[in-house]
Scaffold this motif. Structure first.
Motif, short mmCIF file in Angstrom:
data_model
loop_
_atom_site.label_atom_id
_atom_site.label_comp_id
_atom_site.label_asym_id
_atom_site.label_seq_id
_atom_site.Cartn_x
_atom_site.Cartn_y
_atom_site.Cartn_z
N THR A 101 81.34 -2.46 -27.54
CA THR A 101 80.10 -3.08 -27.98
C THR A 101 80.13 -4.55 -27.63
OG1 THR A 101 80.95 -3.59 -30.19
CG2 THR A 101 79.78 -1.51 -29.95
N SER A 157 80.71 4.44 -41.08
CA SER A 157 80.43 4.53 -39.65
C SER A 157 79.74 5.85 -39.31
CB SER A 157 81.73 4.40 -38.85
OG SER A 157 82.58 5.50 -39.14
N GLY A 212 83.62 -6.02 -28.62
CA GLY A 212 84.24 -5.11 -29.58
C GLY A 212 84.69 -3.85 -28.87
N ASN A 220 90.29 -0.77 -33.84
CA ASN A 220 89.04 -1.46 -34.15
C ASN A 220 89.28 -2.94 -33.84
OD1 ASN A 220 86.54 -2.20 -35.19
ND2 ASN A 220 87.27 -2.25 -37.32
N LYS A 223 86.41 0.00 -29.84
CA LYS A 223 86.90 0.95 -30.83
C LYS A 223 87.44 2.18 -30.09
CE LYS A 223 82.94 0.55 -32.96
NZ LYS A 223 81.80 0.74 -33.88
N GLN A 258 87.45 1.31 -39.54
CA GLN A 258 86.26 1.36 -40.40
C GLN A 258 86.27 2.63 -41.24
OE1 GLN A 258 83.28 1.05 -37.35
NE2 GLN A 258 83.12 -1.17 -37.57
N ASP A 272 80.51 -5.88 -40.85
CA ASP A 272 81.89 -6.33 -40.64
C ASP A 272 81.89 -7.76 -40.11
OD1 ASP A 272 83.14 -4.06 -41.49
OD2 ASP A 272 83.68 -3.32 -39.50
N ASP A 283 79.15 -2.20 -38.00
CA ASP A 283 79.63 -3.24 -37.08
C ASP A 283 79.01 -4.59 -37.45
OD1 ASP A 283 81.11 -1.46 -35.66
OD2 ASP A 283 79.67 -1.20 -34.03
#
Lengths: 64, 260
Positions: free
Chosen positions: B246, B202, B128, B211, B130, B197, A19, A16
């Motif tokens: 996140t 990951s 974020g 994502n 996912k 990802q 990225d 993360d």
């Protein structure tokens, strides 16, 4: 992850983080450029570093 | 700040001006973090050892994840600290200048783009989200029905029906992911859906189905996170999807300005 506080740096997953840090942000012309090819190389390098641990995990998942 | 041979200027991000942001006491390599102003634009910067962070070192460590991870975490630490209380537009790592004059030249030539980026993200943060396919639930709708087929024809019919059900389940999940993303995007000022990802990076074996990153007003940050948790427990759970949130992050995904 807590919703109200900004996460401590150590809690952030590496993928993360990379990225965002090398895949996001404003691109300005610096005297040093980590090119797109460079970014791919970083991930390639990481994959090599992380692959052994990952393989061990999938072996375990396979019941060995 | 040095203009000299032994130091390079490392830029972390763009801020409105000095005095409106709270700088951390230490940046990369424990260097002090300062604000460098130039004609209405300001950057967060540290003077770093050219020996350890000059152009050659970046070339040398371009494929060295351990070195890059450490620097990336420190770069992020500075932005995270500043973003907690003020607006900052992240610069992509690395933005390294051989002199202060060179950095000022960049601020001169990119002034308009940097100001526009600042406008877009003012008083906003990034979240974020996912979404993964929950491996447990996929197994639940798996192959075995318990009933033993009476004939070869029954067996084939059973297999075909199972395939149809799996396909329907897959389509329903894709629709659910799209709807969750749309709900979150509606609550955000902007959104971006990034490629999934690599599972090797990951460490997650479940297929990644979303994502995404969302640009959210600071004042709506709490309610956005609450909405994400609601969607995780509601539609995602119902369709065998795992949603992970996140953040809040500095606005990495919304700072990108195309090269001229």
């Amino acid at each position: 992850m807590s919703s109200t506080t900004i996460a401590e740096t150590g809690d952030v997953a590496l993928v993360d983080l990379l990225d965002r840090v090398i895949g996001g942000g404003v691109v300005v012309t610096g005297d040093v450029v980590l090119s797109m090819a460079g970014v791919d190389l970083v991930y390639l390098g990481l994959r090599v570093v992380l692959a052994p641990a990952h393989d061990v995990q999938s072996l375990r998942g396979g019941g060995l | 700040m040095t203009d000299g041979k032994e130091g390079v200027l490392y830029a972390y991000g763009v801020v409105e001006r000095a005095g409106v942001v709270e700088c951390p006491s230490k940046g990369i390599d424990d260097a002090p973090v300062t604000v460098l102003e130039h004609d209405g634009v300001a950057i967060l910067a540290s003077v770093l050892s050219a020996k350890r962070f000059g152009a050659r070192m970046w070339e040398e460590h371009a494929e060295d994840p351990v070195w890059l991870e450490e620097v990336a975490r420190q770069h992020h630490g500075v932005l995270q600290h500043v973003a907690a209380t003020g607006d900052v537009v992240p610069l992509r790592m690395p933005s390294v200048y051989t002199s202060e004059a060179s950095a000022r030249q960049m601020m001169d030539s990119r002034q308009q783009l940097l100001r526009e980026a600042m406008q877009r993200v003012r008083a906003r943060l990034e979240w974020g989200v996912k979404i993964y396919l929950d491996p447990g639930s996929e197994g639940a709708s798996g192959d075995s029905t318990g009933e033993r087929p009476a004939s070869g024809r029954d067996y084939l019919a059973q297999r075909s029906e199972q395939a149809t059900q799996r396909e329907q389940g897959r389509q329903q999940r894709v629709t659910a992911v799209t709807q969750v993303h749309e709900s979150l995007a509606e609550a955000a000022a902007n959104s971006v859906s990034n490629p999934p990802q690599d599972s090797a990076l990951s460490g997650r074996s479940e297929p990644m189905m979303l994502n995404a990153a969302y640009l959210v007003d600071r004042s709506r940050s709490e309610s956005f996170a609450a909405l994400a948790r609601e969607l995780a427990d509601g539609p995602c759970a119902r369709h065998g999807l795992l949603l992970e949130v996140t953040g809040p992050w500095p606005v990495y995904n919304f700072a990108v300005v195309p090269e001229p």
